[in-house]
Design a protein around this motif. Sequence first.
Motif, PDB file in Angstrom:
ATOM      1  N   TRP A  36      23.284 -38.764  39.729  1.00 16.18           N
ATOM      2  CA  TRP A  36      23.661 -37.828  40.789  1.00 16.18           C
ATOM      3  C   TRP A  36      24.794 -38.468  41.592  1.00 16.18           C
ATOM      4  N   TYR A  37      25.848 -37.709  41.786  1.00 13.70           N
ATOM      5  CA  TYR A  37      27.020 -38.156  42.517  1.00 13.70           C
ATOM      6  C   TYR A  37      27.204 -37.235  43.723  1.00 13.70           C
ATOM      7  N   ARG A  38      27.954 -37.707  44.706  1.00 12.99           N
ATOM      8  CA  ARG A  38      28.280 -36.831  45.824  1.00 12.99           C
ATOM      9  C   ARG A  38      29.695 -37.107  46.299  1.00 12.99           C
ATOM     10  N   GLN A  39      30.307 -36.072  46.843  1.00 11.46           N
ATOM     11  CA  GLN A  39      31.654 -36.189  47.397  1.00 11.46           C
ATOM     12  C   GLN A  39      31.696 -35.502  48.742  1.00 11.46           C
ATOM     13  N   GLU A  46      31.064 -40.548  44.780  1.00  9.86           N
ATOM     14  CA  GLU A  46      30.305 -41.779  44.599  1.00  9.86           C
ATOM     15  C   GLU A  46      28.998 -41.491  43.871  1.00  9.86           C
ATOM     16  N   LEU A  47      28.570 -42.465  43.104  1.00 12.94           N
ATOM     17  CA  LEU A  47      27.287 -42.384  42.417  1.00 12.94           C
ATOM     18  C   LEU A  47      26.197 -42.781  43.404  1.00 12.94           C
ATOM     19  N   VAL A  48      25.184 -41.950  43.575  1.00 14.44           N
ATOM     20  CA  VAL A  48      24.117 -42.270  44.525  1.00 14.44           C
ATOM     21  C   VAL A  48      22.792 -42.594  43.845  1.00 14.44           C
ATOM     22  N   ALA A  49      22.573 -42.081  42.649  1.00 14.57           N
ATOM     23  CA  ALA A  49      21.305 -42.346  41.967  1.00 14.57           C
ATOM     24  C   ALA A  49      21.499 -42.221  40.464  1.00 14.57           C
ATOM     25  N   LEU A  50      20.750 -43.033  39.722  1.00 14.06           N
ATOM     26  CA  LEU A  50      20.873 -43.054  38.264  1.00 14.06           C
ATOM     27  C   LEU A  50      19.493 -43.237  37.651  1.00 14.06           C
ATOM     28  N   ILE A  51      19.266 -42.564  36.540  1.00 14.72           N
ATOM     29  CA  ILE A  51      18.038 -42.783  35.785  1.00 14.72           C
ATOM     30  C   ILE A  51      18.407 -42.943  34.315  1.00 14.72           C
ATOM     31  N   THR A  56      14.273 -46.178  34.000  1.00 13.57           N
ATOM     32  CA  THR A  56      14.716 -47.106  35.048  1.00 13.57           C
ATOM     33  C   THR A  56      15.634 -46.368  36.020  1.00 13.57           C
ATOM     34  N   THR A  57      15.412 -46.604  37.309  1.00 13.70           N
ATOM     35  CA  THR A  57      16.214 -45.925  38.324  1.00 13.70           C
ATOM     36  C   THR A  57      16.986 -46.938  39.173  1.00 13.70           C
ATOM     37  N   ASP A  58      18.070 -46.462  39.761  1.00 17.20           N
ATOM     38  CA  ASP A  58      18.858 -47.281  40.667  1.00 17.20           C
ATOM     39  C   ASP A  58      19.492 -46.372  41.700  1.00 17.20           C
ATOM     40  N   TYR A  59      19.686 -46.904  42.896  1.00 16.15           N
ATOM     41  CA  TYR A  59      20.191 -46.111  44.002  1.00 16.15           C
ATOM     42  C   TYR A  59      21.236 -46.895  44.791  1.00 16.15           C
ATOM     43  N   VAL A  60      22.156 -46.174  45.375  1.00 19.29           N
ATOM     44  CA  VAL A  60      23.060 -46.806  46.318  1.00 19.29           C
ATOM     45  C   VAL A  60      22.259 -47.134  47.574  1.00 19.29           C
ATOM     46  N   ASP A  61      22.635 -48.199  48.258  1.00 21.30           N
ATOM     47  CA  ASP A  61      21.841 -48.661  49.408  1.00 21.30           C
ATOM     48  C   ASP A  61      21.623 -47.561  50.453  1.00 21.30           C
ATOM     49  N   ASP A  89      24.698 -37.471  54.868  1.00 20.11           N
ATOM     50  CA  ASP A  89      24.404 -37.051  53.496  1.00 20.11           C
ATOM     51  C   ASP A  89      25.135 -35.762  53.127  1.00 20.11           C
ATOM     52  N   THR A  90      25.786 -35.152  54.099  1.00 16.21           N
ATOM     53  CA  THR A  90      26.520 -33.919  53.841  1.00 16.21           C
ATOM     54  C   THR A  90      27.609 -34.155  52.806  1.00 16.21           C
ATOM     55  N   ALA A  91      27.577 -33.377  51.728  1.00 16.31           N
ATOM     56  CA  ALA A  91      28.520 -33.556  50.616  1.00 16.31           C
ATOM     57  C   ALA A  91      28.256 -32.487  49.574  1.00 16.31           C
ATOM     58  N   VAL A  92      29.163 -32.396  48.612  1.00 15.19           N
ATOM     59  CA  VAL A  92      28.895 -31.642  47.399  1.00 15.19           C
ATOM     60  C   VAL A  92      28.264 -32.616  46.406  1.00 15.19           C
ATOM     61  N   TYR A  93      27.126 -32.236  45.863  1.00 14.94           N
ATOM     62  CA  TYR A  93      26.394 -33.098  44.942  1.00 14.94           C
ATOM     63  C   TYR A  93      26.587 -32.607  43.514  1.00 14.94           C
TER      64      TYR A  93
END
Length: 115
Positions: A36-39, A46-51, A56-61, A89-93
């Motif tokens: 999941w990315y957001r702008q 930017e990439l905010v979350a990955l699976i 396995t998952t990872d997140y931006v801080d 958190d306001t952005a287009v995802y």
Amino acid sequence: QVRLVESGGALVQPGGSLRLSCAAAVSIFSVRSVGWYRQAPGKQRELVALITPHGTTDYVDAVKGRFTISRDNAKNTAYLQMNALKPEDTAVYYCNIPPPFRAAWGQGTQVSVSS
């Protein structure tokens, strides 16, 4: 090429929750990572979350502890559960598959956090 369609964005108050969905027409998430990315306005995407296919998952801080990425392989759908939302958190995802298998970007879904 894989086509991904995002949905679920809305206007919410600070502290609220939303669940975004990313639907694929083919069974892709069992073999490819999805992110999941957001702008935000005036900022780079930017990439905010990955699976990964293994789960396995990872997140931006900035979203750790508030956002949860998941997927349902049977439904060819990935999700982003967003809790304790903040105005920043306001952005287009968008959802997409990370390089080198990246698909064309979809239209995204607008998330707006404001009182």
